[in-house]
Design a protein around this motif. Structure first.
Motif, PDB file in Angstrom:
ATOM      1  N   ALA A  34       0.946  -1.369  -0.099  1.00 47.75           N
ATOM      2  CA  ALA A  34      -0.065  -0.414  -0.074  1.00 47.75           C
ATOM      3  C   ALA A  34       1.123   1.612   0.124  1.00 47.75           C
ATOM      4  O   ALA A  34       1.841   1.248   0.601  1.00 47.75           O
ATOM      5  N   LYS A  35       0.306   2.503  -0.423  1.00 54.40           N
ATOM      6  CA  LYS A  35       1.199   3.262  -0.334  1.00 54.40           C
ATOM      7  C   LYS A  35       0.525   4.512  -0.472  1.00 54.40           C
ATOM      8  O   LYS A  35      -0.897   4.769  -0.211  1.00 54.40           O
ATOM      9  N   ILE A  36       1.019   5.138   0.901  1.00 56.30           N
ATOM     10  CA  ILE A  36       0.461   6.605   1.882  1.00 56.30           C
ATOM     11  C   ILE A  36       0.762   7.794   1.200  1.00 56.30           C
ATOM     12  O   ILE A  36       1.747   8.617   0.400  1.00 56.30           O
ATOM     13  N   ASP A  37      -0.078   9.029   1.350  1.00 50.87           N
ATOM     14  CA  ASP A  37       0.049  10.791   0.723  1.00 50.87           C
ATOM     15  C   ASP A  37       1.392  10.756   1.192  1.00 50.87           C
ATOM     16  O   ASP A  37       1.561  11.230   1.989  1.00 50.87           O
ATOM     17  N   ASP A  38       2.242  10.746   0.435  1.00 51.02           N
ATOM     18  CA  ASP A  38       4.059  10.959   0.612  1.00 51.02           C
ATOM     19  C   ASP A  38       4.396  12.741   0.841  1.00 51.02           C
ATOM     20  O   ASP A  38       5.351  13.135   0.995  1.00 51.02           O
ATOM     21  N   ARG A  39       2.700  13.734  -0.200  1.00 56.30           N
ATOM     22  CA  ARG A  39       3.417  15.039  -0.344  1.00 56.30           C
ATOM     23  C   ARG A  39       3.851  16.245   1.168  1.00 56.30           C
ATOM     24  O   ARG A  39       4.797  16.428   1.637  1.00 56.30           O
ATOM     25  N   ILE A  40       2.845  15.509   2.052  1.00 55.66           N
ATOM     26  CA  ILE A  40       4.006  16.436   3.823  1.00 55.66           C
ATOM     27  C   ILE A  40       5.577  15.987   3.670  1.00 55.66           C
ATOM     28  O   ILE A  40       5.850  16.433   4.621  1.00 55.66           O
ATOM     29  N   TYR A  41       5.371  14.493   3.625  1.00 54.58           N
ATOM     30  CA  TYR A  41       6.626  14.223   3.977  1.00 54.58           C
ATOM     31  C   TYR A  41       8.032  14.582   3.556  1.00 54.58           C
ATOM     32  O   TYR A  41       8.747  14.723   3.932  1.00 54.58           O
ATOM     33  N   ALA A  43      13.390  19.444   6.490  1.00 47.51           N
ATOM     34  CA  ALA A  43      14.092  19.765   7.539  1.00 47.51           C
ATOM     35  C   ALA A  43      16.150  19.791   6.740  1.00 47.51           C
ATOM     36  O   ALA A  43      16.875  20.390   6.939  1.00 47.51           O
ATOM     37  N   GLN A  44      16.323  19.769   5.374  1.00 44.66           N
ATOM     38  CA  GLN A  44      16.866  19.823   4.382  1.00 44.66           C
ATOM     39  C   GLN A  44      17.485  20.586   4.687  1.00 44.66           C
ATOM     40  O   GLN A  44      18.083  21.616   4.749  1.00 44.66           O
ATOM     41  N   ALA A  45      16.631  22.343   4.652  1.00 40.00           N
ATOM     42  CA  ALA A  45      17.195  23.631   4.223  1.00 40.00           C
ATOM     43  C   ALA A  45      16.780  23.539   6.588  1.00 40.00           C
ATOM     44  O   ALA A  45      18.908  24.581   6.097  1.00 40.00           O
ATOM     45  N   ALA A  46      17.155  23.231   7.311  1.00 41.56           N
ATOM     46  CA  ALA A  46      17.598  23.459   8.513  1.00 41.56           C
ATOM     47  C   ALA A  46      18.592  23.233   8.164  1.00 41.56           C
ATOM     48  O   ALA A  46      19.730  23.788   8.865  1.00 41.56           O
ATOM     49  N   LEU A  47      19.002  22.500   8.412  1.00 42.48           N
ATOM     50  CA  LEU A  47      20.228  21.854   7.892  1.00 42.48           C
ATOM     51  C   LEU A  47      21.541  22.620   6.902  1.00 42.48           C
ATOM     52  O   LEU A  47      22.583  22.775   7.844  1.00 42.48           O
ATOM     53  N   SER A 107      24.715  18.311  13.919  1.00 39.53           N
ATOM     54  CA  SER A 107      24.100  16.805  14.385  1.00 39.53           C
ATOM     55  C   SER A 107      22.684  16.722  14.962  1.00 39.53           C
ATOM     56  O   SER A 107      22.368  15.897  14.284  1.00 39.53           O
ATOM     57  N   GLY A 108      22.211  17.376  14.770  1.00 43.08           N
ATOM     58  CA  GLY A 108      20.589  17.248  15.352  1.00 43.08           C
ATOM     59  C   GLY A 108      19.770  17.435  14.541  1.00 43.08           C
ATOM     60  O   GLY A 108      18.758  16.842  13.706  1.00 43.08           O
ATOM     61  N   ALA A 109      20.319  18.666  12.993  1.00 43.29           N
ATOM     62  CA  ALA A 109      19.699  19.074  12.217  1.00 43.29           C
ATOM     63  C   ALA A 109      19.682  17.515  11.189  1.00 43.29           C
ATOM     64  O   ALA A 109      18.988  17.342  10.047  1.00 43.29           O
ATOM     65  N   GLU A 110      20.850  17.057  10.716  1.00 39.77           N
ATOM     66  CA  GLU A 110      20.963  16.290  10.568  1.00 39.77           C
ATOM     67  C   GLU A 110      20.274  14.833  10.804  1.00 39.77           C
ATOM     68  O   GLU A 110      19.737  14.382  10.148  1.00 39.77           O
ATOM     69  N   ALA A 111      20.145  14.456  11.882  1.00 35.85           N
ATOM     70  CA  ALA A 111      19.730  13.377  12.376  1.00 35.85           C
ATOM     71  C   ALA A 111      18.183  13.338  12.330  1.00 35.85           C
ATOM     72  O   ALA A 111      16.993  13.105  11.817  1.00 35.85           O
ATOM     73  N   ALA A 112      17.265  15.319  12.025  1.00 37.91           N
ATOM     74  CA  ALA A 112      16.253  15.841  11.882  1.00 37.91           C
ATOM     75  C   ALA A 112      15.755  14.799  10.410  1.00 37.91           C
ATOM     76  O   ALA A 112      14.669  14.711   9.841  1.00 37.91           O
ATOM     77  N   ASP A 117      13.171  11.418   6.395  1.00 41.77           N
ATOM     78  CA  ASP A 117      13.631  10.360   5.513  1.00 41.77           C
ATOM     79  C   ASP A 117      13.146   9.286   5.149  1.00 41.77           C
ATOM     80  O   ASP A 117      12.711   8.329   5.237  1.00 41.77           O
ATOM     81  N   ILE A 118      12.637   8.708   6.822  1.00 39.55           N
ATOM     82  CA  ILE A 118      12.743   7.293   7.089  1.00 39.55           C
ATOM     83  C   ILE A 118      11.393   7.597   7.378  1.00 39.55           C
ATOM     84  O   ILE A 118      10.529   6.242   6.479  1.00 39.55           O
ATOM     85  N   ASP A 119      10.651   8.670   7.532  1.00 43.74           N
ATOM     86  CA  ASP A 119       8.507   9.015   7.741  1.00 43.74           C
ATOM     87  C   ASP A 119       8.732   9.041   5.885  1.00 43.74           C
ATOM     88  O   ASP A 119       7.628   8.255   5.688  1.00 43.74           O
ATOM     89  N   LEU A 120       9.326   9.581   5.127  1.00 41.99           N
ATOM     90  CA  LEU A 120       9.266   9.767   3.277  1.00 41.99           C
ATOM     91  C   LEU A 120       9.152   8.472   3.383  1.00 41.99           C
ATOM     92  O   LEU A 120       8.273   7.746   2.642  1.00 41.99           O
TER      93      LEU A 120
END
Length: 354
Positions: free
Chosen positions: A78-85, A92-96, A198-203, A208-211
């Motif tokens: 099954a596939k969940i709508d991924d636009r939010i993720y 998160a990448q911008a914050a990093l 490091s915190g931004a990389e973890a975020a 990415d895991i949620d996506l």
């Protein structure tokens, strides 16, 4: 004896009596019908039944599988709508990137502070040179004043120049200390900036895991149960979508405790499967339960009463299935089987030693 039998009814009665005794002896496996083969119909095919659930919430946009379909490991269920993720990952990448820029700015500030320290060192050298020149001027004027050649005003000017040169040296030294403290502050703040990176990389990794979790895949090859998820359905983390049943199966046979004598790990086992027309299949004893089945019950029996009645307990025996048999692929968890073990066969470790 035959003279005592006076009619055919008496013959029939005698025969029925003898037949009943023989049937009783056979049922209880008593001589001459005692056997080393122990059998139980309290046995079932077991397997791993995994409930597939999402780890993130969202609306289902695709369900490419059907009921009872065979799936491979990693196949999309099954596939969940991924636009939010996707947006959360970009955020998160911008914050990093911002934290990395702050760290680079700190490194640039360190270079600037070190250059400031070098400049302060040069200023100290210059101030000390000026102080030396003022000291020499004062020494000459002092000698001339002592001899009455120079005027008082010249003496005062030389003294003022010497004091000013000494003050300049002190000022340059203070500026050097300020530059050193600025460098120390930048280096101390560097640790917090590196922690922020490091915190931004973890975020970013979490986003990415949620996506990735928006794609719900089969953890192992097997067959699906009834697919309970529908297109457009909103699911939350932990929602049961479908059951996945891998091909790995085995048999659990619950023998009476009185039947366990002579059973050993590795002994050959014969079992018949009800759903396959009582087809005969082979396996081997793999292990014994560490306790009787009653010990695993939610409500355990309390035998410390005055009306105790002894009942033979059941002990689970795990039987591995020979996978080379053609019918082994048709075994499914929950099917009823009848298991027979020849306790006279010598192999492996007995249940008594477990």
């Amino acid at each position: 004896m035959f003279k005592l039998i006076r009619s055919p009814l008496e013959v029939i009665a005698v025969l029925v009596g003898i037949g009943g005794v023989l049937l009783l002896l056979y049922a209880w496996h008593l001589p001459p019908f005692d056997t080393s083969v122990e059998t139980t119909d309290n046995a079932y095919v077991k397997g791993y039944v995994t409930i597939v659930s999402p780890q993130v919430s969202g609306y289902i946009t695709d369900v490419p599988v059907k009921d009872y379909q065979k799936v491979e490991e990693g196949q999309l269920i099954a596939k969940i709508d991924d636009r939010i993720y996707v947006q959360r990952l970009e955020q998160a990448q911008a914050a990093l990137d911002g934290q990395k820029a702050a760290l680079l700015n700190s490194q640039q500030q360190e270079l600037s502070a070190r250059a400031s320290i070098a400049s302060s060192d040069a200023q100290i050298d210059s101030a000390k040179a000026a102080e030396k020149h003022a000291q020499l001027s004062w020494d000459r004027i002092e000698n001339l004043v002592t001899k009455g050649i120079s005027t008082t005003s010249d003496s005062e000017a030389a003294q003022a120049g010497l004091d000013q040169a000494k003050a300049a040296v002190n000022q340059a030294q203070a500026a050097l200390e300020v530059s050193r403290q600025n460098l120390a502050a930048i280096i101390v703040n560097r640790a917090s900036l590196q922690a922020a990176v490091s915190g931004a990389e973890a975020a970013v990794h979490l986003a990415d895991i949620d996506l990735q979790h928006t794609s719900i895949t089969a953890a192992k090859a097997g067959r699906l149960g009834e697919v309970g998820v529908r297109l457009g359905q909103y699911v939350a983390a932990g929602t049961q979508l479908v059951a996945l049943v891998p091909q790995d199966v085995w048999v659990i046979a619950n023998f009476k405790e009185t039947q366990l004598e002579g059973m050993k790990i590795g002994q050959p086992v014969i079992f018949t499967v009800d759903s396959l027309g009582h087809a005969e299949m082979k396996g081997r004893i793999e292990n014994f339960s560490p306790a009787a089945g009653s010990e695993f019950a939610v409500v355990k029996p309390d035998n410390a009463t005055g009306n105790f009645t002894k009942v033979a307990q059941r002990v689970g025996v795990r039987v591995s299935v020979d996978g080379s048999q053609p019918l082994s692929a048709q075994l499914a968890p929950g099917l009823s089987v009848v298991v027979s073990v020849d306790t006279d066969s010598v192999s492996g470790e007995s249940v008594a030693s477990k």
